[in-house]
Design an enzyme around this catalytic site. Structure first.
Site, PDB file in Angstrom:
ATOM      1  N   HIS A 267       0.861  -1.338  -0.013  1.00  0.00           N
ATOM      2  CA  HIS A 267       0.128  -0.042  -0.043  1.00  0.00           C
ATOM      3  C   HIS A 267       0.843   1.330  -0.093  1.00  0.00           C
ATOM      4  O   HIS A 267       0.664   2.049  -0.856  1.00  0.00           O
ATOM      5  CB  HIS A 267      -0.908  -0.158   1.344  1.00  0.00           C
ATOM      6  CG  HIS A 267      -1.663   1.101   1.393  1.00  0.00           C
ATOM      7  ND1 HIS A 267      -3.233   1.207   1.011  1.00  0.00           N
ATOM      8  CD2 HIS A 267      -1.683   2.435   1.763  1.00  0.00           C
ATOM      9  CE1 HIS A 267      -3.696   2.598   1.217  1.00  0.00           C
ATOM     10  NE2 HIS A 267      -2.779   3.145   1.721  1.00  0.00           N
ATOM     11  N   GLU A 268       1.817   1.225   0.874  1.00  0.00           N
ATOM     12  CA  GLU A 268       2.902   2.453   0.899  1.00  0.00           C
ATOM     13  C   GLU A 268       3.738   2.633  -0.288  1.00  0.00           C
ATOM     14  O   GLU A 268       3.838   3.676  -0.651  1.00  0.00           O
ATOM     15  CB  GLU A 268       3.608   2.440   2.437  1.00  0.00           C
ATOM     16  CG  GLU A 268       2.584   2.413   3.483  1.00  0.00           C
ATOM     17  CD  GLU A 268       1.614   3.712   3.715  1.00  0.00           C
ATOM     18  OE1 GLU A 268       1.826   4.799   3.099  1.00  0.00           O
ATOM     19  OE2 GLU A 268       0.730   3.520   4.328  1.00  0.00           O
ATOM     20  N   HIS A 271       1.978   4.659  -2.598  1.00  0.00           N
ATOM     21  CA  HIS A 271       1.976   6.224  -2.471  1.00  0.00           C
ATOM     22  C   HIS A 271       3.526   6.605  -2.945  1.00  0.00           C
ATOM     23  O   HIS A 271       3.412   7.686  -3.775  1.00  0.00           O
ATOM     24  CB  HIS A 271       1.974   6.372  -0.956  1.00  0.00           C
ATOM     25  CG  HIS A 271       0.418   6.493  -0.340  1.00  0.00           C
ATOM     26  ND1 HIS A 271      -0.318   7.249  -1.048  1.00  0.00           N
ATOM     27  CD2 HIS A 271       0.014   5.688   0.623  1.00  0.00           C
ATOM     28  CE1 HIS A 271      -1.572   7.210  -0.178  1.00  0.00           C
ATOM     29  NE2 HIS A 271      -1.411   6.062   0.644  1.00  0.00           N
ATOM     30  N   GLU A 297      -4.420   7.951  -2.941  1.00  0.00           N
ATOM     31  CA  GLU A 297      -5.071   6.898  -2.415  1.00  0.00           C
ATOM     32  C   GLU A 297      -5.355   5.801  -3.398  1.00  0.00           C
ATOM     33  O   GLU A 297      -5.173   4.640  -3.283  1.00  0.00           O
ATOM     34  CB  GLU A 297      -6.176   7.148  -1.546  1.00  0.00           C
ATOM     35  CG  GLU A 297      -5.807   7.599   0.047  1.00  0.00           C
ATOM     36  CD  GLU A 297      -5.047   6.664   0.595  1.00  0.00           C
ATOM     37  OE1 GLU A 297      -5.002   5.543   0.767  1.00  0.00           O
ATOM     38  OE2 GLU A 297      -4.238   7.405   1.580  1.00  0.00           O
TER      39      GLU A 297
END
Length: 503
Positions: A267-268, A271, A297
């Protein structure tokens, strides 16, 4: 004598120089925040609060100087190209939202926010919401005051929402929330009542955290994370911080949940991939900055869900996982796929939620925020209200506030941001549908570990665009249509009907 064109060029250069200085101060602030969450000694908060507030005050003063307004006024009457016009539009928005906010209020908000973070950590560790209450209540007062300075005629909560999502209407997001409620609740209930048994215990057992870090690093290697422009650390709440030259990833580890740290890392990474895909030559200007929280997001949810939770990814990555954790030797690809996509109907933690119940967590938080900011809910009532909505939406009540209203750090810094997690998920599905049309067999490329075509498409259509377009314009430029929940609902209906063998 200088011509009008030369004067406009000179004014634009001066404005760009000014905004780059402001951006650099902001990026230095980001490094201090990253340090506070990852490396700073426990007793460093008093000094860090002063440091952050000083930098925020300088940023505010530079942005709201009379000369900034003069340059904007001058340039808005000149003929500019598309990129210059976008830069002026974005700086004008920042200027207009800052000019009427007193500097001492900016300072107090920053100091209170910085002091609130260790208070939140202590409250969570000790399961004592009362420790965090006064900070949270004060932040509400300060943020409402700020919102009223920005636009006294608008609902303060809507002003707060616009901090992170400036061009997407809150009413649009609320309409999407309604559509998700209508589509997800029946699907979740169908899974609960009629879903087949799946391999939800494939990764049960104990997995030491040092080895989990090795697995997280291996996953980042697999996804082609640029270590020369980033690093991996731990934090109480995973986040990414940085620029196109330095995008740092954090995660956290639980010895009983190796998948949680892995999906958080991916997930990160999403980003970080966005940050690293921004234009190097526009560093410090809006053209070299991310568009919005919701678009950010979309990138993290894209990589976490449309890549990291696919069967294709686990065909690729499961052998690496087994190399590090021999106790998973007997796990098959299908079992791994089912385990990482199980629907947790009894889960209280947002960051551990599946793709379906996750949005009930977001809707719950958004409703509580609006009630709290609107004065319908007192700070001491938040734990009870939280548990009521958890029971209503998910049929489970947290045993402690640490697993309930204290689980997220977000309220230490802002209100009106949780909606963007759902905006990101919805847009990620819309992006995946477009990629399936424009890239040859993208799932096969994931299976082979060839992520370059997908990353390059996202970079070209999202990352490199910076703030050239407004949010709604960017969504339509990238996918050919406005933001819609249709693709997300179709995606989860098909995926989870297959996993749970629903009729």
């Amino acid at each position: 004598m200088a011509t009008s064109e030369q004067e406009a060029h000179s004014a634009y250069d001066e404005l760009e120089t000014r905004i780059k200085r402001i951006a650099n101060i902001g990026n230095a602030t980001g490094i201090l925040y990253w340090d506070q969450q990852t490396k700073m000694p426990e007793e460093g908060t008093p000094a860090r609060a002063k440091q952050l507030s000083a930098l925020q005050s300088i940023t505010h003063e530079l942005l709201t100087e009379e000369r900034t307004g003069e340059l904007l006024d001058e340039l808005e009457s000149e003929e500019l190209d598309d990129e210059q016009s976008a830069v002026v539009r974005e700086i004008r928005r920042q200027y207009d939202r800052a000019i009427d906010v007193p500097s001492d209020l900016v300072t107090e908000i920053t100091e209170t926010s910085s002091e609130a973070q260790p208070a939140w950590q202590e409250a969570k560790a000790e399961d004592e919401f009362e420790t965090f209450e006064p900070y949270l209540d004060r932040l509400r007062e300060l943020q409402i005051e700020r919102a009223e300075h920005i636009d006294p005629d608008k609902d303060p909560y809507e002003v707060m929402f616009e901090d992170g999502e400036p061009y997407l209407q809150l009413s649009t997001v609320e309409r999407i929330f309604d559509e998700l409620r209508d589509g997800l609740v029946p699907l979740i209930e169908d899974i609960q009542e009629n879903g087949a048994d799946i391999a939800d215990d494939a990764f049960s057992g104990t997995y030491d955290t040092d080895t989990q870090e090795e697995v997280a690093r291996a996953a980042l290697d697999t996804l082609d994370y640029d270590w020369s422009r980033g690093r991996l650390d731990t934090a109480p709440h995973p986040f990414m911080s940085g620029t196109q030259f330095d995008a740092r990833v954090t995660t956290r580890y639980n010895e009983n949940d190796p998948i949680g740290s892995l999906t958080a890392t991916i997930h990160e990474f999403g980003h970080a991939s966005y940050q690293l895909g921004l234009r190097d030559d526009e560093y410090g200007t809006p053209l070299g900055d991310s568009r919005s929280s919701g678009i950010h997001e979309s990138q993290s949810r894209f990589w976490e869900n449309h890549v990291g939770r696919t069967r294709a990814f686990w065909e690729l990555f499961l052998p690496t996982f087994k190399e590090h954790f021999p106790q998973a030797e007997g796990v098959t690809v299908d079992e791994a796929y089912e385990a990482v996509n199980q629907v947790f109907t009894d889960n209280t933690i947002r960051v551990e939620a599946d793709e379906l119940t996750y949005h009930m967590h977001i809707i719950l938080r958004s409703e509580i925020e609006q009630e709290f900011v609107g004065g319908e809910l007192d700070v001491e009532e938040i734990p009870t209200r939280w548990n009521e909505l958890m029971d209503d939406y998910l049929g489970v009540v947290p045993e402690t506030d640490s697993e309930g209203c204290l689980q997220d750090i977000h309220w230490t810094s802002r209100f009106g941001g949780f909606q963007n997690y759902t905006v990101g998920s919805v847009f990620a599905a819309q992006l995946w549908a477009t990629i399936e049309e424009e890239i040859d067999e993208p799932m096969e490329r994931i299976r082979e570990g060839d992520f370059a075509p997908i990353r390059e498409w996202l970079t070209e259509n999202i990352h490199e665009q910076g703030c050239l377009y407004t949010t709604d314009e960017l969504i339509e430029e990238a996918t050919g249509e406005p933001l819609t929940a249709d693709y997300f609902l179709e995606y989860v209906e098909e995926k989870y009907s297959d996993i749970y063998d629903l009729d």
